[in-house]
Write an enzyme that holds these catalytic residues in place. Structure first.
Site, mmCIF file in Angstrom:
data_model
loop_
_atom_site.group_PDB
_atom_site.id
_atom_site.type_symbol
_atom_site.label_atom_id
_atom_site.label_comp_id
_atom_site.label_asym_id
_atom_site.label_seq_id
_atom_site.Cartn_x
_atom_site.Cartn_y
_atom_site.Cartn_z
ATOM 1 N N HIS A 1 -18.035 -30.050 -18.663
ATOM 2 C CA HIS A 1 -17.490 -30.588 -17.410
ATOM 3 C C HIS A 1 -17.514 -32.113 -17.373
ATOM 4 C CE1 HIS A 1 -21.807 -30.542 -16.012
ATOM 5 N NE2 HIS A 1 -21.408 -31.644 -15.422
ATOM 6 N N ASP B 1 -20.672 -24.375 -21.106
ATOM 7 C CA ASP B 1 -20.545 -25.750 -20.618
ATOM 8 C C ASP B 1 -21.061 -26.762 -21.634
ATOM 9 O OD1 ASP B 1 -19.739 -27.728 -18.917
ATOM 10 O OD2 ASP B 1 -21.420 -27.557 -17.528
ATOM 11 N N SER C 1 -25.840 -35.178 -16.250
ATOM 12 C CA SER C 1 -25.199 -34.067 -16.951
ATOM 13 C C SER C 1 -24.930 -34.435 -18.402
ATOM 14 C CB SER C 1 -23.882 -33.701 -16.275
ATOM 15 O OG SER C 1 -24.109 -33.062 -15.046
#
Length: 468
Positions: free
Chosen positions: A121, A151, A225
């Site tokens: 993402h 992911d 992230s």
């Protein structure tokens, strides 16, 4: 006068002798206790184990882990193009303006050649990718491959020197309560380090048991992230991926993809260009009191096997409906995400050892994992690759087999003579020979394009269905 002095002296001497005799022969002996100002009080441990004292001056030392990690964690910048608001000029010219949007995240260097692991993402829909190292050098990055399911994404930069990197730890060996560090670039700050403990393992945030995150209370914020979750040795335990928050800011729960899963994904991307998924071949659910009562069993821990996929590794190994999976490769299975998390680090043809409970007795079974040959086709249900026997039954030379109708549309299909076992021969006018073909067709299908399905029904007749 002399008589008076003599009398006083004799009286004094008599008193001295009397007092001395009392002290020597009549008074009891008493000990003298001396206390010092630095005497420490005694503390009793809360544990019932002897000598279980904890030195409050001893705290975990994170300096080595930080030193081994900060230079291997990078800043990732993602430039995407999005459609801006329509203007009158755009309206008359028949075009729509595009504007650049910048997203940021973190990444982890995993070898000296410049391979970098991050979240899918973070780089999704990127037109341009750049990476900034801890020494402020910036490089253009190439996207090697992605896996939206986990992911995870893999990037590559070409540096003019060997780069510092983080080594992988065995995430299966990580323990709840173990100290960890989260290292990333939140808010465009370089090499931010926060500390916490592993709060839980095999967490599923989707509700479908498809995920298996490590949960930690190390502070993680937007921009973290793709960053590193490391143990006190500075070894990679996970890739920070998500937070649980109602405000968008950290409130105490963060989640990381376990390093064993991340490592397997990037190795597949480097070697095969895609992720090789090995499947067990069962359908079922994690046990709890309510589920156990419904099934009429006493066990409340493990994975209950509700059905076994035909010709799968589980089927060939003799696993049956009603079996309860208690362990896989000596790892205890309490819920379904424990099982899926371990399998996510495996490939087709890998062998796993299961401990099963069947009718109250324990059995050990070895299962060879197979390539994923099933897929849930929207509007229809679960499909799988066909066997020569399946094709011969319907006089077909290609197609995929329906093994389960979608509960939502099952009545519709049955009313039209379509049931389990029927063969789908083409989708959107493209012949299908395997589940992979179906997935590729759907992947390349536009959102506005209709779904056209050709199949052979239970009577051996070809039919076509259109869905918009």
């Amino acid at each position: 006068m002399k008589k008076i002095l003599t009398l006083v002296l004799v009286s004094a001497l008599g008193g001295v002798f009397t007092l001395g005799a009392y002290k020597l022969f009549l008074e009891k002996e008493q000990s003298v206790v001396v206390t010092t100002a630095d005497t420490k009080p005694a503390f009793l441990p809360a544990s019932n184990v002897s000598n279980a004292f904890i030195n409050s001056n001893e705290t975990p030392d994170f300096t080595l882990a930080a030193e081994n990690t900060v230079n291997a964690v990078v800043h990732v910048k993602n430039v995407t193009l999005s459609s801006g608001q329509m203007t009158l000029e755009d309206l008359f010219s028949g075009r729509r303006s595009q504007r650049a949007q910048v997203g940021t995240g973190s990444g982890v260097i995993i070898n000296a050649d410049g391979y970098i692991i991050t979240n899918n993402h973070v780089i999704n829909n990127a037109q341009e990718l750049s990476v900034t190292l801890n020494n402020n050098k910036t490089y253009n990055a190439e996207l090697v491959g992605t896996d939206p399911k986990t992911d995870i994404a893999l990037l590559k930069i070409d540096a003019d020197e060997d780069l510092p990197f983080v080594t992988f730890a065995d995430s299966d060996s990580a323990k709840i309560g173990e100290w960890v560090l989260a290292v990333g670039n939140p808010f465009n700050l370089t090499s931010t380090v926060t500390a916490g403990i592993i709060s839980a393992k095999a967490r599923d945030l989707s509700g479908t048991s498809a995920q298996s995150f490590i949960q930690t209370d190390a502070a993680v914020n937007p921009g973290n992230s793709g960053g590193a979750l490391v143990n006190t040795n500075g070894e990679l335990v996970g890739i920070n991926t998500a937070i649980s928050s109602q405000t968008g800011s950290y409130i105490g729960y963060s989640f990381a993809v376990p390093s064993n899963i991340a490592r397997k994904v990037i190795e597949d991307l480097m070697e095969y260009g895609n992720v090789q998924n090995g499947i067990l071949g069962i359908q079922g659910g994690g046990l709890n009191s309510e589920f156990a009562k419904h099934k009429g069993i006493d066990d409340t821990e493990g994975v209950y096997v509700d059905s076994v996929v035909e010709d799968s590794g589980a089927d060939k190994a003799g696993i049956q409906k009603g079996d309860i999976i208690k362990e896989i490769d000596n790892i205890k299975i309490s819920k379904f995400s424990d099982l899926t998390g371990h399998l996510s680090a495996k490939r087709p043809d890998d062998i796993v050892n299961l401990k099963l409970s069947r009718d109250g007795s324990i059995k050990m079974v070895s299962v060879t994992l197979a390539r994923n040959e099933t897929f849930r086709l929207p509007l229809v249900g679960r499909i799988k690759n066909t066997t020569p026997k399946d094709l011969k039954k319907y006089k077909a030379n290609h197609g995929v087999k329906i093994i389960e109708l979608s509960p939502q549309y099952a009545d519709y299909w049955k009313n039209n003579g379509i049931d389990k076992g029927n063969i789908i021969t083409s989708i959107n006018d493209i012949k299908v020979n395997s589940v992979d073909d179906v997935q590729n067709i759907l992947k390349n299908k536009s959102n506005t394009e209709s779904l056209r399905i050709e199949l052979i029904n239970s009577n051996g007749e070809k039919e076509r269905y259109y869905f918009r």
